[in-house]
Design a protein around this motif. Structure first.
Motif, PDB file in Angstrom:
ATOM      1  N   VAL A   1     -11.240  88.503   6.059  1.00  0.00           N
ATOM      2  CA  VAL A   1     -11.860  89.282   4.844  1.00  0.00           C
ATOM      3  C   VAL A   1     -11.487  88.715   3.516  1.00  0.00           C
ATOM      4  N   VAL A   2     -10.271  88.994   3.521  1.00  0.00           N
ATOM      5  CA  VAL A   2      -9.507  88.674   1.990  1.00  0.00           C
ATOM      6  C   VAL A   2      -9.654  87.088   1.962  1.00  0.00           C
ATOM      7  N   THR A   3      -9.125  86.344   2.875  1.00  0.00           N
ATOM      8  CA  THR A   3      -9.235  84.711   2.372  1.00  0.00           C
ATOM      9  C   THR A   3     -10.686  84.245   2.414  1.00  0.00           C
ATOM     10  N   VAL A   4     -11.523  84.653   2.890  1.00  0.00           N
ATOM     11  CA  VAL A   4     -12.893  84.218   2.783  1.00  0.00           C
ATOM     12  C   VAL A   4     -13.486  84.653   1.555  1.00  0.00           C
ATOM     13  N   TYR A   5     -13.065  86.063   1.020  1.00  0.00           N
ATOM     14  CA  TYR A   5     -13.656  86.693  -0.423  1.00  0.00           C
ATOM     15  C   TYR A   5     -13.158  85.623  -1.392  1.00  0.00           C
ATOM     16  N   LEU A   6     -11.892  85.386  -1.205  1.00  0.00           N
ATOM     17  CA  LEU A   6     -11.046  84.800  -2.346  1.00  0.00           C
ATOM     18  C   LEU A   6     -11.768  83.248  -2.562  1.00  0.00           C
ATOM     19  N   ALA A   7     -11.879  82.569  -1.457  1.00  0.00           N
ATOM     20  CA  ALA A   7     -12.599  81.380  -1.194  1.00  0.00           C
ATOM     21  C   ALA A   7     -14.010  81.231  -2.139  1.00  0.00           C
ATOM     22  N   VAL A   8     -14.770  82.354  -1.727  1.00  0.00           N
ATOM     23  CA  VAL A   8     -16.130  82.658  -2.421  1.00  0.00           C
ATOM     24  C   VAL A   8     -15.845  82.980  -4.020  1.00  0.00           C
ATOM     25  N   ARG A   9     -14.832  83.889  -4.035  1.00  0.00           N
ATOM     26  CA  ARG A   9     -14.599  84.237  -5.427  1.00  0.00           C
ATOM     27  C   ARG A   9     -14.411  83.304  -6.508  1.00  0.00           C
ATOM     28  N   VAL A  10     -13.839  82.178  -6.251  1.00  0.00           N
ATOM     29  CA  VAL A  10     -13.464  81.088  -7.012  1.00  0.00           C
ATOM     30  C   VAL A  10     -14.549  80.019  -7.044  1.00  0.00           C
ATOM     31  N   VAL A  11     -15.544  80.223  -6.547  1.00  0.00           N
ATOM     32  CA  VAL A  11     -16.684  79.541  -6.303  1.00  0.00           C
ATOM     33  C   VAL A  11     -16.596  77.867  -5.892  1.00  0.00           C
ATOM     34  N   PRO A  12     -16.433  77.610  -4.817  1.00  0.00           N
ATOM     35  CA  PRO A  12     -16.029  76.257  -4.180  1.00  0.00           C
ATOM     36  C   PRO A  12     -17.143  75.134  -4.581  1.00  0.00           C
ATOM     37  N   ASN A  13     -16.743  73.865  -4.980  1.00  0.00           N
ATOM     38  CA  ASN A  13     -17.583  72.817  -5.013  1.00  0.00           C
ATOM     39  C   ASN A  13     -17.734  72.394  -4.111  1.00  0.00           C
ATOM     40  N   LEU A  14     -19.149  72.515  -3.218  1.00  0.00           N
ATOM     41  CA  LEU A  14     -19.433  71.871  -2.052  1.00  0.00           C
ATOM     42  C   LEU A  14     -19.432  70.440  -1.771  1.00  0.00           C
ATOM     43  N   GLY A  15     -19.925  69.996  -2.954  1.00  0.00           N
ATOM     44  CA  GLY A  15     -19.871  68.391  -2.888  1.00  0.00           C
ATOM     45  C   GLY A  15     -18.459  67.789  -2.726  1.00  0.00           C
ATOM     46  N   ASP A  16     -17.614  68.474  -3.478  1.00  0.00           N
ATOM     47  CA  ASP A  16     -16.297  67.831  -3.493  1.00  0.00           C
ATOM     48  C   ASP A  16     -15.712  68.199  -2.055  1.00  0.00           C
ATOM     49  N   ALA A  17     -16.047  69.608  -1.496  1.00  0.00           N
ATOM     50  CA  ALA A  17     -15.411  69.769  -0.231  1.00  0.00           C
ATOM     51  C   ALA A  17     -15.892  68.827   0.894  1.00  0.00           C
ATOM     52  N   PHE A  18     -17.163  68.336   0.970  1.00  0.00           N
ATOM     53  CA  PHE A  18     -17.795  67.769   1.894  1.00  0.00           C
ATOM     54  C   PHE A  18     -17.012  66.226   1.551  1.00  0.00           C
ATOM     55  N   ALA A  19     -16.829  66.000   0.624  1.00  0.00           N
ATOM     56  CA  ALA A  19     -16.253  64.816   0.472  1.00  0.00           C
ATOM     57  C   ALA A  19     -14.810  64.632   0.871  1.00  0.00           C
ATOM     58  N   GLY A  20     -13.921  65.845   0.833  1.00  0.00           N
ATOM     59  CA  GLY A  20     -12.834  65.949   1.518  1.00  0.00           C
ATOM     60  C   GLY A  20     -12.586  65.772   2.785  1.00  0.00           C
ATOM     61  N   LEU A  21     -13.761  65.884   3.671  1.00  0.00           N
ATOM     62  CA  LEU A  21     -13.854  65.614   5.160  1.00  0.00           C
ATOM     63  C   LEU A  21     -13.564  64.169   5.343  1.00  0.00           C
ATOM     64  N   LEU A  22     -13.819  63.197   4.431  1.00  0.00           N
ATOM     65  CA  LEU A  22     -13.176  61.756   4.782  1.00  0.00           C
ATOM     66  C   LEU A  22     -11.978  61.713   4.741  1.00  0.00           C
ATOM     67  N   PRO A  23     -11.335  60.795   5.596  1.00  0.00           N
ATOM     68  CA  PRO A  23     -10.013  60.559   5.819  1.00  0.00           C
ATOM     69  C   PRO A  23      -9.391  59.761   4.827  1.00  0.00           C
ATOM     70  N   VAL A  24      -8.905  60.158   3.653  1.00  0.00           N
ATOM     71  CA  VAL A  24      -8.497  59.658   2.641  1.00  0.00           C
ATOM     72  C   VAL A  24      -7.281  60.005   2.252  1.00  0.00           C
ATOM     73  N   LEU A  25      -6.216  59.195   1.911  1.00  0.00           N
ATOM     74  CA  LEU A  25      -4.797  59.809   1.468  1.00  0.00           C
ATOM     75  C   LEU A  25      -4.810  59.481  -0.275  1.00  0.00           C
ATOM     76  N   PRO A  26      -3.976  60.639  -0.707  1.00  0.00           N
ATOM     77  CA  PRO A  26      -4.193  60.844  -1.876  1.00  0.00           C
ATOM     78  C   PRO A  26      -3.171  59.713  -2.482  1.00  0.00           C
ATOM     79  N   ASP A  27      -3.376  59.214  -3.899  1.00  0.00           N
ATOM     80  CA  ASP A  27      -2.698  58.294  -4.534  1.00  0.00           C
ATOM     81  C   ASP A  27      -1.371  58.788  -5.133  1.00  0.00           C
ATOM     82  N   GLU A  28      -0.379  59.164  -4.297  1.00  0.00           N
ATOM     83  CA  GLU A  28       0.587  59.737  -4.718  1.00  0.00           C
ATOM     84  C   GLU A  28       1.745  59.248  -3.823  1.00  0.00           C
ATOM     85  N   LYS A  29       3.284  59.455  -4.670  1.00  0.00           N
ATOM     86  CA  LYS A  29       4.156  58.738  -3.647  1.00  0.00           C
ATOM     87  C   LYS A  29       4.216  59.682  -2.536  1.00  0.00           C
ATOM     88  N   ASP A  30       4.804  59.032  -1.363  1.00  0.00           N
ATOM     89  CA  ASP A  30       5.005  59.759   0.044  1.00  0.00           C
ATOM     90  C   ASP A  30       3.838  60.620   0.340  1.00  0.00           C
TER      91      ASP A  30
END
Length: 441
Positions: free
Chosen positions: A172-201
């Motif tokens: 309940v707590v974790t789901v409430y927090l996720a809803v409370r911060v208002v997720p960007n569903l478009g970015d979230a679905f884009a995050g399902l694509l296996p892409v590596l961050p452009d960062e060292k290591d």
């Protein structure tokens, strides 16, 4: 998900009395909830939050892959217990004496250091909820003693019910927090694509996220909880597989929810979160500033539920494994059977209670004295080695004549366990490499 043995239908092989297949049903769910609650600790939530704060939704796919890897490991452990009627440690012992030596050293050192870490993790939210009442060390001791008394005087059935309630609070707590911060569903679905961050290591960071969440000795304890539930033969195989999937679906919800919080609350505001359990206390302060005291208090209650379920889960599950280690280690010991665990007798035995005391009292010294440098290095190395040990020994056990033919690994299980073994071997080498060996000697 298909079953990982590769068998899609009953083989027609005769079944032993009492092992008729039981229909998978939600009413049986239990050990999966326990392993999900124990495996996801405060440190896992912080790691996911930091991944979200650093990379946004980019590594959402990696968190989900991590859950799939753990499904395969836990399913394999549970399948060994049900298919053979023997415990996992009994299987390890059949591979040679080296497994006994490794586990013996591991369980003693790991328990000593983990005990102190679990106490501190459970104490942090209580100190934040009730400031000025007690110092952190005394809150930690209080949590350890409550865990000791609870596990000492209760058997699996009561333990499972309490864990289920605490998991409900976490959910309940974790789901409430996720809803409370208002997720960007478009970015979230884009995050399902296996892409590596452009960062060292970025590759190692990604592998760390895949392997880190819910990946501990509790995966090996799953088979013991399956037996403690009363599931001791292949008739429970379908039920166990449903239960296992529920476990990692639940874990996935925790992970995705906290990654959303990291991406929306921290990444967008460019807020850096401290590593370790104290990062969650920092998050509580941030939530209070953004959403008020009620939300922060609600979060700290969830933080405590997360930490305390890990504490009592280890107090119970690893004590069962230690009991099996001691029992199986005796000269001329008969093979350890699932029925012995299902009877509940081992939860009242002296090895079980001796390990409970080991987890509780010696680690209290570390709360006041700090963790000895060399011991922490040994703890880190042994901990890193355990997960590849688990994956690779399961491959060996479940592809040999130690396992009845109908329940040996299929292609899917072998691929998943091999990937898990490779993943954890890479992380193990990195962990060993990163240790300050020059200061050790």
């Amino acid at each position: 998900m298909t079953d990982t043995t590769g068998n899609t239908q009953d083989t027609g092989a005769p079944l032993a009395p009492g092992s008729r297949p039981r229909k998978s049903s939600w009413k049986y769910i239990g050990p999966g909830i326990v392993v999900a609650a124990t495996g996801v600790g405060a440190g896992d939530l912080v790691a996911t939050l930091i991944a979200g704060s650093n990379f946004g939704y980019t590594l959402l796919w990696a968190a989900i892959v991590g859950c799939l890897v753990k499904i395969s490991l836990a399913e394999a452990a549970g399948r060994w217990h049900l298919a053979t009627g023997r415990t996992l440690f009994d299987g390890w012992a059949s591979l040679g004496r080296w497994t006994t030596y490794f586990f013996g050293v591991y369980v003693v050192v790991w328990g000593f250091v983990y005990g102190a870490a679990a106490m501190s993790s459970s104490a942090l939210p209580l100190q934040a909820l009730f400031p000025g009442v007690m110092d952190l060390e005394w809150w930690g001791i209080a949590c350890a003693l409550v865990g000791l008394v609870f596990v000492w005087f209760n058997q699996y059935a009561v333990f499972e019910k309490v864990m289920t309630v605490l998991v409900g609070v976490m959910f309940v707590v974790t789901v409430y927090l996720a809803v409370r911060v208002v997720p960007n569903l478009g970015d979230a679905f884009a995050g399902l694509l296996p892409v590596l961050p452009d960062e060292k290591d970025s590759i190692l960071n990604t592998l760390g996220l895949i392997g880190g969440v819910g990946g501990t000795i509790t995966l090996a304890a799953y088979g013991y909880w399956v037996n403690a539930k009363g599931w001791t033969n292949t008739g429970w195989m379908k039920v166990m597989r449903l239960d296992n999937r529920v476990a990692y679906l639940t874990t996935g919800v925790f992970v995705i929810a906290m990654l959303v919080v990291g991406a929306e609350l921290l990444h967008s505001a460019n807020i850096a979160l401290a590593g370790g359990d104290r990062g969650l206390v920092q998050l509580g302060d941030i939530l209070e500033e953004e959403y008020g005291t009620a939300t922060a208090t609600f979060f700290l209650i969830g933080f405590f539920a997360t930490s305390f379920t890990s504490l009592i889960g280890v107090w119970h599950g690893v004590s069962l494994m230690f009991t099996d280690f001691v029992t199986r280690g005796r000269k001329r010991a008969a093979p350890s059977r699932g029925e012995e665990i299902a009877s509940g007798a081992r939860e009242k035995s002296w090895p079980f209670r001796a390990y409970l005391l080991w987890l509780t009292f010696p680690p209290m010294i570390l709360l006041f004295a700090g963790q000895p440098f060399r011991l922490v290095i040994v703890y880190g190395v042994l901990g890193a080695a355990f997960m590849p040990f688990l994956a690779l020994t399961l491959i060996r056990l479940l592809n040999s004549d130690r396992t009845p033919h109908d329940w040996r690994n299929g292609i899917l299980s072998n691929v998943m366990l091999a990937l898990a073994g490779l993943l954890f071997l890479i992380l193990c080498v990195k962990q060993i490499w990163d240790q300050p060996w020059s200061e050790f000697f």
